[in-house]
Design a protein around this motif. Structure first.
Motif, mmCIF file in Angstrom:
data_model
loop_
_atom_site.group_PDB
_atom_site.id
_atom_site.type_symbol
_atom_site.label_atom_id
_atom_site.label_comp_id
_atom_site.label_asym_id
_atom_site.label_seq_id
_atom_site.Cartn_x
_atom_site.Cartn_y
_atom_site.Cartn_z
ATOM 1 N N ARG A 24 -1.472 -7.570 -10.457
ATOM 2 C CA ARG A 24 -2.284 -8.069 -9.333
ATOM 3 C C ARG A 24 -1.789 -9.428 -8.857
ATOM 4 N NH1 ARG A 24 -6.611 -5.941 -12.490
ATOM 5 N NH2 ARG A 24 -7.107 -8.042 -13.268
ATOM 6 N N LYS A 25 -1.442 -10.272 -9.822
ATOM 7 C CA LYS A 25 -0.957 -11.615 -9.485
ATOM 8 C C LYS A 25 0.346 -11.544 -8.695
ATOM 9 C CE LYS A 25 0.276 -16.038 -11.588
ATOM 10 N NZ LYS A 25 0.463 -16.778 -12.875
ATOM 11 N N CYS A 35 0.811 -1.225 0.000
ATOM 12 C CA CYS A 35 0.000 0.000 0.000
ATOM 13 C C CYS A 35 0.843 1.272 0.000
ATOM 14 C CB CYS A 35 -0.946 0.001 1.203
ATOM 15 S SG CYS A 35 -2.105 -1.388 1.201
ATOM 16 N N THR A 48 -3.380 -7.550 -14.954
ATOM 17 C CA THR A 48 -3.575 -8.851 -14.285
ATOM 18 C C THR A 48 -2.272 -9.370 -13.713
ATOM 19 O OG1 THR A 48 -5.343 -9.358 -15.852
ATOM 20 C CG2 THR A 48 -4.439 -11.202 -14.597
ATOM 21 N N PHE A 56 -0.406 -10.259 -5.103
ATOM 22 C CA PHE A 56 -1.034 -11.283 -4.266
ATOM 23 C C PHE A 56 -0.041 -12.399 -3.908
ATOM 24 C CE2 PHE A 56 -5.486 -10.020 -5.644
ATOM 25 C CZ PHE A 56 -5.892 -9.694 -4.358
ATOM 26 N N VAL A 104 -6.026 -5.968 -0.239
ATOM 27 C CA VAL A 104 -6.946 -6.382 -1.312
ATOM 28 C C VAL A 104 -7.484 -5.166 -2.055
ATOM 29 C CG1 VAL A 104 -9.178 -7.452 -1.787
ATOM 30 C CG2 VAL A 104 -7.583 -8.561 -0.217
ATOM 31 N N SER A 105 -7.856 -4.136 -1.293
ATOM 32 C CA SER A 105 -8.376 -2.918 -1.911
ATOM 33 C C SER A 105 -7.344 -2.279 -2.837
ATOM 34 C CB SER A 105 -8.779 -1.920 -0.819
ATOM 35 O OG SER A 105 -9.188 -0.694 -1.376
ATOM 36 N N THR A 106 -6.087 -2.264 -2.407
ATOM 37 C CA THR A 106 -5.014 -1.680 -3.215
ATOM 38 C C THR A 106 -4.716 -2.519 -4.447
ATOM 39 O OG1 THR A 106 -4.008 -0.710 -1.233
ATOM 40 C CG2 THR A 106 -2.608 -0.906 -3.184
ATOM 41 N N VAL A 107 -4.660 -3.839 -4.250
ATOM 42 C CA VAL A 107 -4.315 -4.742 -5.353
ATOM 43 C C VAL A 107 -5.384 -4.707 -6.447
ATOM 44 C CG1 VAL A 107 -3.997 -7.168 -5.989
ATOM 45 C CG2 VAL A 107 -2.868 -6.256 -3.955
ATOM 46 N N LEU A 108 -6.651 -4.633 -6.053
ATOM 47 C CA LEU A 108 -7.739 -4.612 -7.041
ATOM 48 C C LEU A 108 -7.701 -3.353 -7.909
ATOM 49 C CD1 LEU A 108 -10.736 -6.039 -4.971
ATOM 50 C CD2 LEU A 108 -9.376 -7.200 -6.727
ATOM 51 N N LYS A 109 -7.012 -2.331 -7.430
ATOM 52 C CA LYS A 109 -6.890 -1.104 -8.213
ATOM 53 C C LYS A 109 -5.755 -1.171 -9.235
ATOM 54 C CE LYS A 109 -8.689 1.755 -4.439
ATOM 55 N NZ LYS A 109 -8.355 2.791 -3.417
#
Length: 313
Positions: A237-238, A130, A234, A241, A225-230
Motif C-alpha cells: 500500500r505504501k 488499477c 502495508t 501511494f 484509493v479503493s484499489t490500494v486499500l485492497k
C-alpha cells in the motif's frame, strides 16, 4: 493619450505594469527574491527534463507527462518573471500593446494546458495502479502523444478566446495595469466597454476547464484509493501511494492557488497579486522539487547522472 482621457483599444500603444505597491527600497529585495525563485525554476525544470530525456529507465508514460509538465512550468514562468524583474529597476514600467497581448496569450495557453495535463497524469496513475497488467497496452505511445497534444489544443483554444475578447475591449481613463503582468481581471478594470459578455465567456471557459479536470482527478483517485486499500501488505500500500503522492502535491499547490486567486474579491488587487505569485512562480519552483524529493526513480536517475559527471571531471 493622457491618463484621464478616453482611448479606444486601437489607439493604445503600451500599458504600465504598476507591480507591487511597496516602498521603492523594497524593490531591490523583491528583485532578488524573484531572481532566486526564477533561478530555481530554471535549474529544477531544465534539470528534470534533462534527466528524463537522458535516462532510459525513465522512458515511460508517467515521465513523458512529467517532462511536458516541466516544460510548461518553465515556459509560463519565463513569460512572467523576466519582465517583472526588469520593471523593478525600470522607471517607466511600460509594456507594449503587442507585448501585453503576447504575455496574456502565452500565460493562458500554458496554465490551461497544465490543468489538462494534470488530469491526464491522474488518469495515467489510475491505469498504472488499477490495471497494471494492461498498463503498457492502454497507455501506448500514440495515446500519450494524443493526450498531451489534446491538452495543448484545449489550452490554445481557451487562450485564443480569452485573449481576443480581452483586447477587443475599449480601454479608457488609464493605461495603468494594477498587476505585475498582463492578466484579464486588471485589464478589465481599465475598460469602459460592457463586460457582461466577456465575464460570461470567462466564467463558462473556467467551468469547462476546471470542473472536468477536477472530476477526472477526483474519480481517478477514488478508484486508486479503493484499489490500494485492497492490497493486503502495508508495504504494498505504501509503495502504491508513493507513486501518487507527488502528483497530488502538485495538484494541491496549483489548484489551491488558482481557487484562492479567483475566490479573492476583485476589490483587493494586492491580495490578488500575492495569490498570483503562487501559481506563476511558486508552483513551477515546487513541482520539480516535489517530484525529485518524493520519487525514488528520479532520485536514482539524478544520483547516476551526478556520478557520471563526477567521473568525467
Amino acid at each position: 493619450m493622457g491618463d484621464r482621457g478616453t482611448s479606444n483599444y486601437s489607439d493604445v500603444t503600451d500599458f504600465i505594469l504598476v507591480g507591487f505597491r511597496v516602498h521603492p527600497e523594497l524593490h531591490i529585495l523583491l528583485f532578488l527574491l524573484f531572481l532566486l525563485v526564477y533561478a530555481m525554476i530554471l535549474l529544477g525544470n531544465v534539470g528534470l527534463m534533462v534527466i528524463i530525456i537522458t535516462d532510459p529507465w525513465l522512458n515511460t508514460p508517467m515521465y513523458f507527462f512529467l517532462g511536458n509538465l516541466s516544460f510548461i512550468d518553465l515556459v509560463y514562468s519565463s513569460v512572467i518573471a523576466p519582465k517583472a524583474m526588469i520593471n523593478f529597476w525600470s522607471v517607466s514600467k511600460s509594456i507594449s500593446f503587442a507585448g501585453c497581448v503576447t504575455q496574456l496569450f502565452l500565460f493562458t495557453l500554458f496554465i490551461v494546458t497544465e490543468g489538462f495535463l494534470l488530469a491526464v497524469m491522474a488518469y495515467d496513475r489510475f491505469i498504472a495502479i488499477c490495471n497494471p497488467l494492461l498498463y503498457t497496452v492502454q497507455m501506448s505511445t500514440c495515446l500519450c502523444v494524443q493526450l498531451v497534444a489534446g491538452s495543448y489544443f484545449f489550452g490554445c483554444i481557451s487562450s485564443i478566446l480569452q485573449t481576443s475578447m480581452t483586447f477587443t475591449l475599449s480601454f479608457c481613463a488609464s493605461r495603468d495595469i494594477d498587476h505585475f503582468y498582463c492578466d484579464t481581471r486588471p485589464l478589465q478594470r481599465l475598460s469602459c466597454s460592457d463586460l457582461s459578455i466577456l465575464r460570461m465567456v470567462s466564467f463558462t471557459l473556467s467551468g469547462l476547464i476546471i470542473f472536468p479536470t477536477i472530476i477526472i482527478i477526483v474519480i481517478s483517485y477514488l478508484y486508486i484509493v479503493s484499489t490500494v486499500l485492497k492490497i493486503p501488505s502495508t508495504e504494498g500500500r505504501k509503495k502504491a501511494f508513493s507513486t501518487c503522492s507527488s502528483h497530488l502535491g502538485v495538484v494541491s499547490v496549483l489548484y489551491g492557488a488558482v481557487f484562492f486567486m479567483y475566490l479573492t474579491p476583485d476589490t483587493f488587487p494586492e491580495l490578488s497579486k500575492v495569490a498570483s505569485l503562487c501559481y506563476t512562480l511558486l508552483t513551477p519552483m515546487l513541482n520539480p522539487l516535489i517530484y525529485s524529493l518524493r520519487n525514488k526513480d528520479v532520485k536514482e536517475a539524478l544520483k547516476k547522472h551526478l556520478e557520471k559527471k563526477s567521473i568525467i571531471l
